[in-house]
Design a protein around this motif. Structure first.
Motif, PDB file in Angstrom:
ATOM      1  N   MET A   1      30.083 -13.041  25.997  1.00 33.92           N
ATOM      2  CA  MET A   1      29.182 -11.893  25.984  1.00 33.92           C
ATOM      3  C   MET A   1      27.718 -12.335  25.962  1.00 33.92           C
ATOM      4  O   MET A   1      27.383 -13.330  25.336  1.00 33.92           O
ATOM      5  CB  MET A   1      29.479 -11.050  24.742  1.00 33.92           C
ATOM      6  N   GLY A   2      26.866 -11.577  26.643  1.00 37.47           N
ATOM      7  CA  GLY A   2      25.448 -11.942  26.746  1.00 37.47           C
ATOM      8  C   GLY A   2      24.667 -11.667  25.466  1.00 37.47           C
ATOM      9  O   GLY A   2      25.154 -11.021  24.550  1.00 37.47           O
ATOM     10  N   THR A   3      23.441 -12.185  25.454  1.00 42.21           N
ATOM     11  CA  THR A   3      22.588 -11.991  24.284  1.00 42.21           C
ATOM     12  C   THR A   3      21.326 -11.200  24.671  1.00 42.21           C
ATOM     13  O   THR A   3      20.937 -11.185  25.840  1.00 42.21           O
ATOM     14  CB  THR A   3      22.131 -13.340  23.700  1.00 42.21           C
ATOM     15  N   ILE A   4      20.703 -10.603  23.657  1.00 37.89           N
ATOM     16  CA  ILE A   4      19.462  -9.848  23.866  1.00 37.89           C
ATOM     17  C   ILE A   4      18.357 -10.476  23.023  1.00 37.89           C
ATOM     18  O   ILE A   4      18.584 -10.804  21.855  1.00 37.89           O
ATOM     19  CB  ILE A   4      19.639  -8.369  23.458  1.00 37.89           C
ATOM     20  N   GLU A   5      17.195 -10.661  23.644  1.00 38.22           N
ATOM     21  CA  GLU A   5      16.017 -11.156  22.900  1.00 38.22           C
ATOM     22  C   GLU A   5      14.872 -10.169  23.073  1.00 38.22           C
ATOM     23  O   GLU A   5      14.759  -9.540  24.126  1.00 38.22           O
ATOM     24  CB  GLU A   5      15.543 -12.486  23.501  1.00 38.22           C
ATOM     25  N   VAL A   6      14.027 -10.090  22.082  1.00 40.33           N
ATOM     26  CA  VAL A   6      12.820  -9.263  22.171  1.00 40.33           C
ATOM     27  C   VAL A   6      11.619 -10.169  21.963  1.00 40.33           C
ATOM     28  O   VAL A   6      11.558 -10.900  20.964  1.00 40.33           O
ATOM     29  CB  VAL A   6      12.835  -8.161  21.080  1.00 40.33           C
ATOM     30  N   ILE A   7      10.697 -10.148  22.913  1.00 43.39           N
ATOM     31  CA  ILE A   7       9.482 -10.950  22.759  1.00 43.39           C
ATOM     32  C   ILE A   7       8.264 -10.110  23.154  1.00 43.39           C
ATOM     33  O   ILE A   7       8.407  -9.084  23.817  1.00 43.39           O
ATOM     34  CB  ILE A   7       9.509 -12.244  23.620  1.00 43.39           C
ATOM     35  N   GLN A   8       7.096 -10.581  22.738  1.00 46.50           N
ATOM     36  CA  GLN A   8       5.861  -9.945  23.209  1.00 46.50           C
ATOM     37  C   GLN A   8       5.226 -10.927  24.184  1.00 46.50           C
ATOM     38  O   GLN A   8       4.895 -12.057  23.798  1.00 46.50           O
ATOM     39  CB  GLN A   8       4.931  -9.660  22.032  1.00 46.50           C
ATOM     40  N   ALA A   9       5.121 -10.525  25.449  1.00 45.79           N
ATOM     41  CA  ALA A   9       4.651 -11.471  26.467  1.00 45.79           C
ATOM     42  C   ALA A   9       4.224 -10.754  27.735  1.00 45.79           C
ATOM     43  O   ALA A   9       4.604  -9.608  27.979  1.00 45.79           O
ATOM     44  CB  ALA A   9       5.784 -12.434  26.814  1.00 45.79           C
ATOM     45  N   ASP A  10       3.437 -11.487  28.525  1.00 42.44           N
ATOM     46  CA  ASP A  10       3.149 -11.072  29.893  1.00 42.44           C
ATOM     47  C   ASP A  10       4.358 -11.515  30.715  1.00 42.44           C
ATOM     48  O   ASP A  10       4.646 -12.707  30.823  1.00 42.44           O
ATOM     49  CB  ASP A  10       1.870 -11.793  30.344  1.00 42.44           C
ATOM     50  N   ILE A  11       5.060 -10.560  31.278  1.00 39.30           N
ATOM     51  CA  ILE A  11       6.332 -10.841  31.951  1.00 39.30           C
ATOM     52  C   ILE A  11       6.177 -11.823  33.127  1.00 39.30           C
ATOM     53  O   ILE A  11       7.124 -12.529  33.476  1.00 39.30           O
ATOM     54  CB  ILE A  11       7.008  -9.505  32.387  1.00 39.30           C
ATOM     55  N   THR A  12       4.991 -11.874  33.704  1.00 41.41           N
ATOM     56  CA  THR A  12       4.786 -12.743  34.882  1.00 41.41           C
ATOM     57  C   THR A  12       4.838 -14.230  34.517  1.00 41.41           C
ATOM     58  O   THR A  12       4.933 -15.076  35.398  1.00 41.41           O
ATOM     59  CB  THR A  12       3.424 -12.467  35.568  1.00 41.41           C
ATOM     60  N   THR A  13       4.757 -14.551  33.235  1.00 44.10           N
ATOM     61  CA  THR A  13       4.730 -15.966  32.817  1.00 44.10           C
ATOM     62  C   THR A  13       6.126 -16.501  32.501  1.00 44.10           C
ATOM     63  O   THR A  13       6.271 -17.687  32.201  1.00 44.10           O
ATOM     64  CB  THR A  13       3.863 -16.135  31.537  1.00 44.10           C
ATOM     65  N   LEU A  14       7.133 -15.640  32.547  1.00 41.30           N
ATOM     66  CA  LEU A  14       8.443 -16.044  32.015  1.00 41.30           C
ATOM     67  C   LEU A  14       9.282 -16.832  33.021  1.00 41.30           C
ATOM     68  O   LEU A  14       9.401 -16.464  34.182  1.00 41.30           O
ATOM     69  CB  LEU A  14       9.221 -14.814  31.532  1.00 41.30           C
ATOM     70  N   ASN A  15       9.873 -17.894  32.494  1.00 44.21           N
ATOM     71  CA  ASN A  15      10.701 -18.778  33.307  1.00 44.21           C
ATOM     72  C   ASN A  15      12.166 -18.347  33.203  1.00 44.21           C
ATOM     73  O   ASN A  15      12.936 -18.902  32.436  1.00 44.21           O
ATOM     74  CB  ASN A  15      10.493 -20.202  32.781  1.00 44.21           C
ATOM     75  N   VAL A  16      12.484 -17.329  33.985  1.00 41.98           N
ATOM     76  CA  VAL A  16      13.837 -16.749  33.955  1.00 41.98           C
ATOM     77  C   VAL A  16      14.322 -16.610  35.398  1.00 41.98           C
ATOM     78  O   VAL A  16      13.549 -16.765  36.338  1.00 41.98           O
ATOM     79  CB  VAL A  16      13.824 -15.345  33.288  1.00 41.98           C
ATOM     80  N   ASP A  17      15.610 -16.313  35.567  1.00 46.12           N
ATOM     81  CA  ASP A  17      16.130 -16.135  36.937  1.00 46.12           C
ATOM     82  C   ASP A  17      15.510 -14.920  37.608  1.00 46.12           C
ATOM     83  O   ASP A  17      15.226 -14.941  38.804  1.00 46.12           O
ATOM     84  CB  ASP A  17      17.649 -15.972  36.912  1.00 46.12           C
ATOM     85  N   ALA A  18      15.320 -13.851  36.841  1.00 49.83           N
ATOM     86  CA  ALA A  18      14.745 -12.633  37.431  1.00 49.83           C
ATOM     87  C   ALA A  18      13.892 -11.883  36.425  1.00 49.83           C
ATOM     88  O   ALA A  18      14.228 -11.822  35.237  1.00 49.83           O
ATOM     89  CB  ALA A  18      15.862 -11.712  37.923  1.00 49.83           C
ATOM     90  N   ILE A  19      12.794 -11.332  36.910  1.00 49.87           N
ATOM     91  CA  ILE A  19      12.050 -10.358  36.106  1.00 49.87           C
ATOM     92  C   ILE A  19      12.167  -9.012  36.805  1.00 49.87           C
ATOM     93  O   ILE A  19      12.324  -8.943  38.033  1.00 49.87           O
ATOM     94  CB  ILE A  19      10.560 -10.727  35.886  1.00 49.87           C
ATOM     95  N   VAL A  20      12.107  -7.969  36.020  1.00 46.67           N
ATOM     96  CA  VAL A  20      12.181  -6.619  36.572  1.00 46.67           C
ATOM     97  C   VAL A  20      10.763  -6.073  36.670  1.00 46.67           C
ATOM     98  O   VAL A  20       9.942  -6.274  35.773  1.00 46.67           O
ATOM     99  CB  VAL A  20      13.069  -5.716  35.684  1.00 46.67           C
TER     100      VAL A  20
ATOM    101  N   ALA B   1      10.708  -7.879  27.398  1.00 50.18           N
ATOM    102  CA  ALA B   1       9.346  -8.422  27.316  1.00 50.18           C
ATOM    103  C   ALA B   1       8.387  -7.271  27.038  1.00 50.18           C
ATOM    104  O   ALA B   1       7.994  -6.537  27.956  1.00 50.18           O
ATOM    105  CB  ALA B   1       8.980  -9.126  28.617  1.00 50.18           C
ATOM    106  N   CYS B   2       8.044  -7.097  25.776  1.00 55.59           N
ATOM    107  CA  CYS B   2       7.136  -6.018  25.383  1.00 55.59           C
ATOM    108  C   CYS B   2       5.705  -6.511  25.524  1.00 55.59           C
ATOM    109  O   CYS B   2       5.420  -7.678  25.305  1.00 55.59           O
ATOM    110  CB  CYS B   2       7.410  -5.607  23.938  1.00 55.59           C
ATOM    111  N   PHE B   3       4.846  -5.601  25.896  1.00 58.10           N
ATOM    112  CA  PHE B   3       3.452  -5.974  26.144  1.00 58.10           C
ATOM    113  C   PHE B   3       2.562  -5.409  25.047  1.00 58.10           C
ATOM    114  O   PHE B   3       1.811  -6.122  24.410  1.00 58.10           O
ATOM    115  CB  PHE B   3       3.044  -5.445  27.515  1.00 58.10           C
ATOM    116  N   ASP B   4       2.708  -4.101  24.817  1.00 59.28           N
ATOM    117  CA  ASP B   4       1.900  -3.472  23.767  1.00 59.28           C
ATOM    118  C   ASP B   4       2.615  -3.587  22.420  1.00 59.28           C
ATOM    119  O   ASP B   4       3.839  -3.649  22.342  1.00 59.28           O
ATOM    120  CB  ASP B   4       1.594  -2.008  24.128  1.00 59.28           C
ATOM    121  N   GLU B   5       1.800  -3.609  21.380  1.00 61.57           N
ATOM    122  CA  GLU B   5       2.278  -3.769  20.002  1.00 61.57           C
ATOM    123  C   GLU B   5       3.293  -2.678  19.606  1.00 61.57           C
ATOM    124  O   GLU B   5       4.286  -2.965  18.939  1.00 61.57           O
ATOM    125  CB  GLU B   5       1.046  -3.676  19.082  1.00 61.57           C
TER     126      GLU B   5
END
Ligand code: ADP
Length: 168
Positions: free
Chosen positions: A1-20, A152-156
Protein backbone atom coordinates in the motif's frame (compact mmCIF):
# COMPACT_ATOMS: atom_id res chain seq x y z
CA UNK A 1 0.00 0.00 0.00
CA UNK A 2 1.17 3.53 -0.82
CA UNK A 3 2.09 6.28 1.60
CA UNK A 4 0.99 9.91 1.97
CA UNK A 5 3.28 12.82 2.89
CA UNK A 6 2.44 16.45 3.57
CA UNK A 7 5.05 19.11 2.93
CA UNK A 8 5.19 22.86 2.43
CA UNK A 9 6.99 23.51 -0.85
CA UNK A 10 7.05 25.01 -4.29
CA UNK A 11 5.86 22.02 -6.30
CA UNK A 12 8.13 22.88 -9.26
CA UNK A 13 11.23 21.99 -7.19
CA UNK A 14 10.18 18.44 -6.34
CA UNK A 15 12.11 15.44 -7.59
CA UNK A 16 9.22 13.05 -8.20
CA UNK A 17 7.93 11.01 -11.14
CA UNK A 18 5.01 13.38 -11.66
CA UNK A 19 3.66 16.65 -10.37
CA UNK A 20 0.05 17.65 -10.84
CA UNK A 21 -0.82 21.02 -12.30
CA UNK A 22 -4.01 22.84 -11.27
CA UNK A 23 -4.60 24.06 -14.81
CA UNK A 24 -7.51 25.77 -16.55
CA UNK A 25 -9.50 24.27 -19.44
CA UNK A 26 -7.32 25.90 -22.10
CA UNK A 27 -4.16 24.20 -20.77
CA UNK A 28 -2.30 27.25 -22.03
CA UNK A 29 -1.03 28.46 -18.67
CA UNK A 30 -2.32 30.97 -16.16
CA UNK A 31 -1.49 32.35 -12.74
CA UNK A 32 -0.71 30.59 -9.48
CA UNK A 33 0.75 27.12 -9.60
CA UNK A 34 -0.02 26.82 -13.33
CA UNK A 35 2.11 29.87 -14.11
CA UNK A 36 4.93 28.63 -11.87
CA UNK A 37 4.95 25.23 -13.60
CA UNK A 38 4.99 26.71 -17.12
CA UNK A 39 7.76 29.13 -16.15
CA UNK A 40 9.90 26.37 -14.64
CA UNK A 41 9.26 23.73 -17.35
CA UNK A 42 10.01 26.10 -20.24
CA UNK A 43 8.29 26.90 -23.56
CA UNK A 44 8.24 23.31 -24.86
CA UNK A 45 5.51 22.59 -22.32
CA UNK A 46 3.23 25.19 -23.88
CA UNK A 47 3.87 23.65 -27.30
CA UNK A 48 2.81 20.19 -26.10
CA UNK A 49 -0.23 21.63 -24.31
CA UNK A 50 -1.30 23.44 -27.48
CA UNK A 51 -1.33 20.13 -29.33
CA UNK A 52 -3.53 18.55 -26.67
CA UNK A 53 -6.10 21.27 -27.29
CA UNK A 54 -7.64 21.72 -23.83
CA UNK A 55 -9.09 19.66 -21.00
CA UNK A 56 -12.63 19.76 -19.57
CA UNK A 57 -13.09 20.40 -15.83
CA UNK A 58 -12.60 17.22 -13.82
CA UNK A 59 -10.47 15.49 -16.45
CA UNK A 60 -6.68 15.17 -16.69
CA UNK A 61 -3.94 15.04 -19.34
CA UNK A 62 -0.27 14.05 -19.08
CA UNK A 63 2.78 15.76 -20.60
CA UNK A 64 6.53 15.63 -20.34
CA UNK A 65 8.14 17.56 -17.45
CA UNK A 66 10.78 19.24 -19.67
CA UNK A 67 13.07 21.38 -17.49
CA UNK A 68 11.44 20.31 -14.24
CA UNK A 69 13.04 17.68 -12.01
CA UNK A 70 9.71 15.80 -12.37
CA UNK A 71 9.49 13.45 -15.39
CA UNK A 72 5.82 14.12 -16.05
CA UNK A 73 3.21 16.77 -15.47
CA UNK A 74 -0.38 15.68 -15.00
CA UNK A 75 -2.61 18.63 -15.83
CA UNK A 76 -6.03 18.58 -14.28
CA UNK A 77 -8.74 21.19 -14.14
CA UNK A 78 -10.46 21.70 -10.82
CA UNK A 79 -13.84 23.45 -10.57
CA UNK A 80 -14.38 27.13 -9.89
CA UNK A 81 -16.29 27.38 -6.58
CA UNK A 82 -19.79 28.75 -7.24
CA UNK A 83 -21.32 28.27 -3.81
CA UNK A 84 -21.53 24.49 -4.06
CA UNK A 85 -24.46 24.42 -6.47
CA UNK A 86 -22.60 23.52 -9.64
CA UNK A 87 -21.34 20.01 -8.94
CA UNK A 88 -18.09 21.38 -7.55
CA UNK A 89 -17.59 18.52 -5.08
CA UNK A 90 -17.93 15.79 -7.71
CA UNK A 91 -15.76 17.74 -10.15
CA UNK A 92 -12.97 18.12 -7.60
CA UNK A 93 -13.21 14.39 -6.80
CA UNK A 94 -12.95 13.64 -10.52
CA UNK A 95 -9.89 15.87 -10.87
CA UNK A 96 -8.04 13.89 -8.17
CA UNK A 97 -9.33 10.51 -9.37
CA UNK A 98 -8.49 11.08 -13.04
CA UNK A 99 -5.00 12.35 -12.14
CA UNK A 100 -4.39 9.20 -10.09
CA UNK A 101 -5.67 6.98 -12.93
CA UNK A 102 -3.21 8.58 -15.33
CA UNK A 103 -0.44 8.07 -12.77
CA UNK A 104 -1.38 4.39 -12.49
CA UNK A 105 -1.42 3.94 -16.27
CA UNK A 106 2.06 5.46 -16.53
CA UNK A 107 3.54 3.48 -13.61
CA UNK A 108 4.15 6.68 -11.67
CA UNK A 109 5.67 5.73 -8.31
CA UNK A 110 5.80 9.18 -6.72
CA UNK A 111 3.40 12.04 -7.38
CA UNK A 112 2.91 15.49 -5.83
CA UNK A 113 -0.42 17.32 -5.78
CA UNK A 114 -0.98 21.03 -5.19
CA UNK A 115 -4.16 22.05 -3.34
CA UNK A 116 -6.32 22.06 -6.48
CA UNK A 117 -9.01 24.77 -6.79
CA UNK A 118 -8.15 26.41 -3.44
CA UNK A 119 -6.40 29.45 -4.93
CA UNK A 120 -8.17 31.81 -7.32
CA UNK A 121 -10.86 29.15 -7.95
CA UNK A 122 -11.99 29.72 -4.34
CA UNK A 123 -12.93 26.18 -3.23
CA UNK A 124 -13.20 26.10 0.60
CA UNK A 125 -9.88 24.75 1.80
CA UNK A 126 -11.09 22.33 4.48
CA UNK A 127 -13.62 20.63 2.21
CA UNK A 128 -11.07 20.44 -0.58
CA UNK A 129 -8.58 18.75 1.76
CA UNK A 130 -11.27 16.31 2.91
CA UNK A 131 -11.93 15.32 -0.69
CA UNK A 132 -8.23 15.08 -1.58
CA UNK A 133 -7.44 12.78 1.36
CA UNK A 134 -10.48 10.55 0.83
CA UNK A 135 -9.83 9.99 -2.87
CA UNK A 136 -6.08 9.47 -2.46
CA UNK A 137 -6.45 7.07 0.49
CA UNK A 138 -9.03 4.97 -1.37
CA UNK A 139 -6.97 4.91 -4.54
CA UNK A 140 -3.64 3.90 -3.02
CA UNK A 141 -5.33 1.12 -1.03
CA UNK A 142 -6.68 -0.45 -4.19
CA UNK A 143 -3.95 0.19 -6.75
CA UNK A 144 -0.29 -0.67 -7.34
CA UNK A 145 0.69 2.88 -8.32
CA UNK A 146 1.36 5.55 -7.16
CA UNK A 147 3.37 4.27 -4.20
CA UNK A 148 3.98 7.71 -2.71
CA UNK A 149 1.62 10.69 -2.80
CA UNK A 150 2.89 14.06 -1.61
CA UNK A 151 0.52 16.90 -0.83
CA UNK A 152 2.67 19.94 -1.63
CA UNK A 153 1.05 22.80 0.27
CA UNK A 154 2.11 26.31 -0.54
CA UNK A 155 0.21 28.58 1.81
CA UNK A 156 0.39 28.18 5.58
CA UNK A 157 -3.37 27.70 5.97
CA UNK A 158 -3.48 24.67 3.68
CA UNK A 159 -0.31 23.28 5.24
CA UNK A 160 -1.92 23.39 8.71
CA UNK A 161 -5.14 21.79 7.44
CA UNK A 162 -3.26 18.98 5.68
CA UNK A 163 -0.94 18.28 8.62
CA UNK A 164 -3.97 17.87 10.87
CA UNK A 165 -5.64 15.54 8.35
CA UNK A 166 -2.56 13.34 8.13
CA UNK A 167 -2.67 12.67 11.86
CA UNK A 168 -6.46 12.52 12.21
P1 ADP B 1 -6.76 27.17 -8.74
O1 ADP B 1 -7.11 28.00 -9.93
O2 ADP B 1 -6.97 25.68 -8.98
O3 ADP B 1 -7.38 27.67 -7.48
P2 ADP B 1 -4.17 28.31 -7.97
O4 ADP B 1 -2.87 28.12 -8.63
O5 ADP B 1 -4.72 29.69 -7.86
O6 ADP B 1 -5.16 27.29 -8.68
O7 ADP B 1 -4.09 27.73 -6.50
C1 ADP B 1 -4.06 26.35 -6.18
C2 ADP B 1 -3.15 26.12 -5.00
O8 ADP B 1 -1.79 26.15 -5.46
C3 ADP B 1 -3.24 27.18 -3.91
O9 ADP B 1 -3.37 26.52 -2.66
C4 ADP B 1 -1.92 27.93 -4.01
O10 ADP B 1 -1.49 28.36 -2.71
C5 ADP B 1 -1.01 26.85 -4.53
N1 ADP B 1 0.23 27.27 -5.22
C6 ADP B 1 0.53 28.42 -5.87
N2 ADP B 1 1.79 28.38 -6.34
C7 ADP B 1 2.30 27.15 -6.00
C8 ADP B 1 3.54 26.49 -6.20
N3 ADP B 1 4.56 27.06 -6.87
N4 ADP B 1 3.70 25.23 -5.68
C9 ADP B 1 2.69 24.62 -5.02
N5 ADP B 1 1.50 25.19 -4.81
C10 ADP B 1 1.30 26.44 -5.29
Amino acid sequence: MGTIEVIQADITTLNVDAIVNAANESLLGGGGVDGAIHAAAGPELLEECRKIGGCPTGEARITNGYKLPAKHIIHTVGPIWRGGYKDEIDLLRNAYQNSLKLALNHNVESIAFPNISTGVYGFPKKSAAEIAFRIVREFICKNRYPKKVIFACFDEENYDIYKAKLIG
